[in-house]
Structure formats: C-alpha cells, structure tokens
Design an enzyme around this catalytic site. Structure first.
Site, PDB file in Angstrom:
ATOM      1  N   ASP A   1      -1.506   4.788  -6.212  1.00  0.00           N
ATOM      2  CA  ASP A   1      -0.063   4.632  -5.978  1.00  0.00           C
ATOM      3  C   ASP A   1       0.728   5.813  -6.504  1.00  0.00           C
ATOM      4  O   ASP A   1       1.841   6.099  -6.032  1.00  0.00           O
ATOM      5  CB  ASP A   1       0.443   3.339  -6.604  1.00  0.00           C
ATOM      6  CG  ASP A   1       0.051   2.177  -5.723  1.00  0.00           C
ATOM      7  OD1 ASP A   1      -1.109   1.760  -5.777  1.00  0.00           O
ATOM      8  OD2 ASP A   1       0.899   1.731  -4.929  1.00  0.00           O
TER       9      ASP A   1
ATOM     10  N   LYS B   1      -3.916  -0.279  -8.265  1.00  0.00           N
ATOM     11  CA  LYS B   1      -3.854  -1.734  -8.467  1.00  0.00           C
ATOM     12  C   LYS B   1      -4.482  -2.157  -9.793  1.00  0.00           C
ATOM     13  O   LYS B   1      -5.528  -1.639 -10.174  1.00  0.00           O
ATOM     14  CB  LYS B   1      -4.558  -2.417  -7.282  1.00  0.00           C
ATOM     15  CG  LYS B   1      -4.628  -3.919  -7.311  1.00  0.00           C
ATOM     16  CD  LYS B   1      -3.299  -4.598  -7.531  1.00  0.00           C
ATOM     17  CE  LYS B   1      -2.264  -4.235  -6.484  1.00  0.00           C
ATOM     18  NZ  LYS B   1      -0.882  -4.659  -6.879  1.00  0.00           N
TER      19      LYS B   1
ATOM     20  N   GLY C   1       0.866  -1.175   0.000  1.00  0.00           N
ATOM     21  CA  GLY C   1       0.000   0.000   0.000  1.00  0.00           C
ATOM     22  C   GLY C   1       0.902   1.223   0.000  1.00  0.00           C
ATOM     23  O   GLY C   1       1.856   1.302   0.800  1.00  0.00           O
TER      24      GLY C   1
HETATM   25  O1  MRU Z   1       0.548  -4.027  -4.600  1.00  0.00           O
HETATM   26  P1  MRU Z   1      -0.067  -3.305  -3.444  1.00  0.00           P
HETATM   27  O2  MRU Z   1      -0.888  -4.183  -2.566  1.00  0.00           O
HETATM   28  O3  MRU Z   1       0.948  -2.479  -2.693  1.00  0.00           O
HETATM   29  O4  MRU Z   1      -1.066  -2.282  -4.143  1.00  0.00           O
HETATM   30  C1  MRU Z   1      -1.778  -1.383  -3.327  1.00  0.00           C
HETATM   31  C2  MRU Z   1      -2.742  -0.541  -4.055  1.00  0.00           C
HETATM   32  O5  MRU Z   1      -2.852  -0.580  -5.262  1.00  0.00           O
HETATM   33  C3  MRU Z   1      -3.518   0.443  -3.240  1.00  0.00           C
HETATM   34  O6  MRU Z   1      -4.786   0.672  -3.795  1.00  0.00           O
HETATM   35  C4  MRU Z   1      -2.748   1.780  -3.202  1.00  0.00           C
HETATM   36  O7  MRU Z   1      -1.422   1.569  -2.815  1.00  0.00           O
HETATM   37  C5  MRU Z   1      -3.376   2.744  -2.291  1.00  0.00           C
HETATM   38  S1  MRU Z   1      -3.210   2.256  -0.626  1.00  0.00           S
HETATM   39  C6  MRU Z   1      -3.908   3.443   0.365  1.00  0.00           C
END
Ligand code: MRU
Length: 357
Positions: free
Chosen positions: A228, A239, A49
């Site tokens: 991200d 994601k 995240g």
């Molecule tokens: O691969 P991850 O689990 O780190 O991906 C996380 C996401 O895509 C979240 O939606 C994003 O980081 C926002 S978290 C508040």
C-alpha cells in the site's frame, strides 16, 4: 477475464465497480455518478487495493467535473477515505496537475477524463511489466504464499503479486498458491481464492495462523505480496499480517517479494515510521457479515495494515525493474533510471539462493 474491477463510462459520466463486499457469492456491479458514492465505496471496500483505489479516485475527479462539483471539494472528500494507500494521493495529485491550471467555470472535461483513463491504462501496463519482471523468481514446482488480494480485483487488470503468479503460470511452470484467508475482512478467502480459481491456477486456502506450519513442513518456497505504501528505504506497508509472514519467512530462510507499481512508492518519506496506518471499525473484528463472533462490546484493535522492515524482504518488483535485496539502493536506481523499458538486463531478477531450515 470474465469480470472487470472498475470501468468509467464517459457517455454517462458513471463509474461502474464490481462490489467486492459481496464476492464471492454475488457478482454485482455498482453504477456511481457522484463523488460521495465513490468515496463511500472506497471506505467500505467495495473497491479496494492500492492501485484500484488510485484509479477510482482519478475517475471520481472526472465524475466531479461532469457533475459540476467543485474539484477542490471533491479532492478533499476523496483524500479523507483511506490514509495508507499512497496511490490515492498520487492519483489525486496527478489529476490536479491537469485540472489545477483550468478556470473553474471552463473545465476541459474531455482532458480530465483522458487523464483518469491514462492512470488506468498505465496501471494495466505496470501489471503486465511486473508479471514479466517477477516471473523468473518463481521456479517450476514452487509453492507460493500470497496474502490479502493483490490481484485483478486490486488493480485495473492482472494485479501485482498475482500478475507475477499469473505470468509464471502462463510460462507453463507448475506452481501452487497458498492464499491466507486474511482476517478480518477475508480478502484472501473471498477474493484471491475466487480470482485464481477462475483462472484455473492451483490455489489452497489456509488460515492465517497456518503460515508457520507450512514453513516448518517445508511446504512453501516463497511469498509474493502487494503493498500500500513503500518508503524510500523500502519499508513496506501492506495488509495486516504481512509483517508476521515476513518475520516467519526470514526465520526459515525463505524469500518474501513485494510486487507494486511505482505509484505505490512514496519517495517523500524516509522509512516506514512515517506511514499512516488506517484503524478500522471494531465490528469488522467482532462480527462476520453481521453475525457476532465475539461478546458484543468487547474492546477491539483493528489496524488494517502493518509495516514490514525492508531488511526482511528479498526484493521489490516494480514495472521499472527489480530492486534485488539491497532495496533502498535498488529503489534509488530505479527512480533515476529512464522508465518504460520494463527492466534492464542488469536488474533482471534471479531467485535468491534457497536455504532450508
Ligand atoms: O484493505 P485492502 O483490501 O484495500 O488492502 C489491500 C492490500 O493490502 C493489498 O495487498 C495492497 O493494496 C496491494 S493491492 C495490489
């Protein structure tokens, strides 16, 4: 909350993390006291995240200072872990502003630790503000779709998208959440469902492929997701699958909102084409928890993120305020505005008109 995502223990110079790879079955906390172990925890998604990755990187610099690892070396190792979440690079730059002017042999470790803790505290405050600013977008009786995990597990506390959902729930609105399972690593099934059930928020898990069905049956009114990296024009990496969701929602006249702290906004890039997309291992798709679900050796494409064009979004919620649907202009306004207010009246969101099929 009955769990924490990550905490720094200054007495031992240790970062304690809830190992998210083992949720929901096992709640196990890792105690990490080397940069290498923290970098590996980020790479294998034990902590994940965007905001949480940034916080972990900040604390990793404190761990490096305590363990006498040269800080430029620590920074290079951490910067190699995950390329898409800009919060990682933002946190490393913020830490460097503090340690950069210090003589390598005479680091002020307490000052470095205080800055890492300040990153954590600022992200907590941002989550609270995003909840307050975003909650009016959810009406009593709404069903909300979210994707991946943008909750407490992805931040210091509360979350981004889930901070908005939690705030609407706390205001007494009757809301239902649909959580997409989020193939291949199932952050929606394993993490979002776990978090929301712990909070007593009504959550229904769906296969990622059921989003169009829900919209077609008029069973979902809006989506709130995390991010991200957000480019200057509002194009948003999140994601893998988010772009498809936004495409379907705009086709059905339903809004998608992004909730993200300002540390996720990358003003240095003009649009989403400049966002690096992490490609992850083939086995994440070929297997589930080590069990083959596809012919061994089959070719795989496993991009971890996709980019949603700003024009498919109804607005971005940050701790500085809400952009409204004119996202590029809204981001420029929030960039220029004095911060810390948690949003002005003229930026307060109102739900955009709902259009049925
Ligand atoms: O691969 P991850 O689990 O780190 O991906 C996380 C996401 O895509 C979240 O939606 C994003 O980081 C926002 S978290 C508040």
């Amino acid at each position: 909350m009955s769990f924490f995502t990550l905490q720094y223990r200054p007495a031992s110079g240790t970062l304690v993390l809830l190992d998210q790879t083992r949720l929901p079955d096992v709640e196990d906390y890792l105690q990490l006291d080397t940069v290498e172990h923290i970098a590996q925890a980020i790479e294998r998604l034990a902590v994940r995240g965007a905001p949480a990755i940034g916080i972990a990187a900040g604390f990793a610099i404190a761990v490096a200072a305590r363990s006498k690892m040269p800080l430029p070396e620590a920074e290079v190792r951490l910067a190699r872990t995950r390329p898409t979440a800009v919060n990682l690079f933002w946190a490393l730059a913020r830490m460097k502003k503090v340690w950069g002017p210090m003589a390598p042999g005479a680091l002020d470790i307490a000052r470095i630790e205080a800055e890492a803790q300040a990153i954590y505290d600022d992200e907590v405050a941002a989550s609270v503000a995003m909840g307050k600013i975003g909650a009016p977008l959810i009406a009593d009786g709404d069903a909300v779709l979210t994707h991946c995990n943008a909750g407490a597990l992805a931040t210091a506390e509360l979350g981004t998208a889930l901070a908005v959902i939690r705030a609407a729930h706390k205001e007494g609105k009757s809301i239902r959440v649909f959580a997409g399972e989020t193939r291949p690593l199932l952050q929606g099934a394993r993490l979002t469902a776990w978090e929301l059930m712990k909070d007593g928020i009504d959550v229904t898990l769906i296969p990622d492929s059921a989003v169009a069905y829900l919209l077609g049956e008029d069973k979902v009114q809006l989506a709130v997701v995390g991010a991200d990296r957000i480019a200057r024009n509002g194009d948003t990496a999140n994601k893998i699958g988010t772009r498809g969701i936004a495409c379907l929602f705009s086709q059905h006249g339903r809004p998608v909102y992004v909730a993200a702290p300002w540390s996720t906004v990358d003003r240095s890039i003009p649009d989403g084409r400049a966002i690096p997309i992490e490609q992850r291992s083939a086995d994440e798709v070929r297997q589930i928890r080590g069990l083959d679900i596809a012919p061994p050796g089959v070719k795989v494409l496993n991009p971890a993120f996709d980019v949603t064009p700003a024009g498919w979004l109804a607005g971005i919620i940050t701790e500085r305020g809400f952009t409204g649907p004119a996202i590029a202009e809204g981001l420029a306004r929030l960039d220029a505005a004095p911060h810390g207010s948690g949003g002005d009246d003229d930026t307060a969101p109102t739900a955009i008109p709902r259009v049925s099929r």
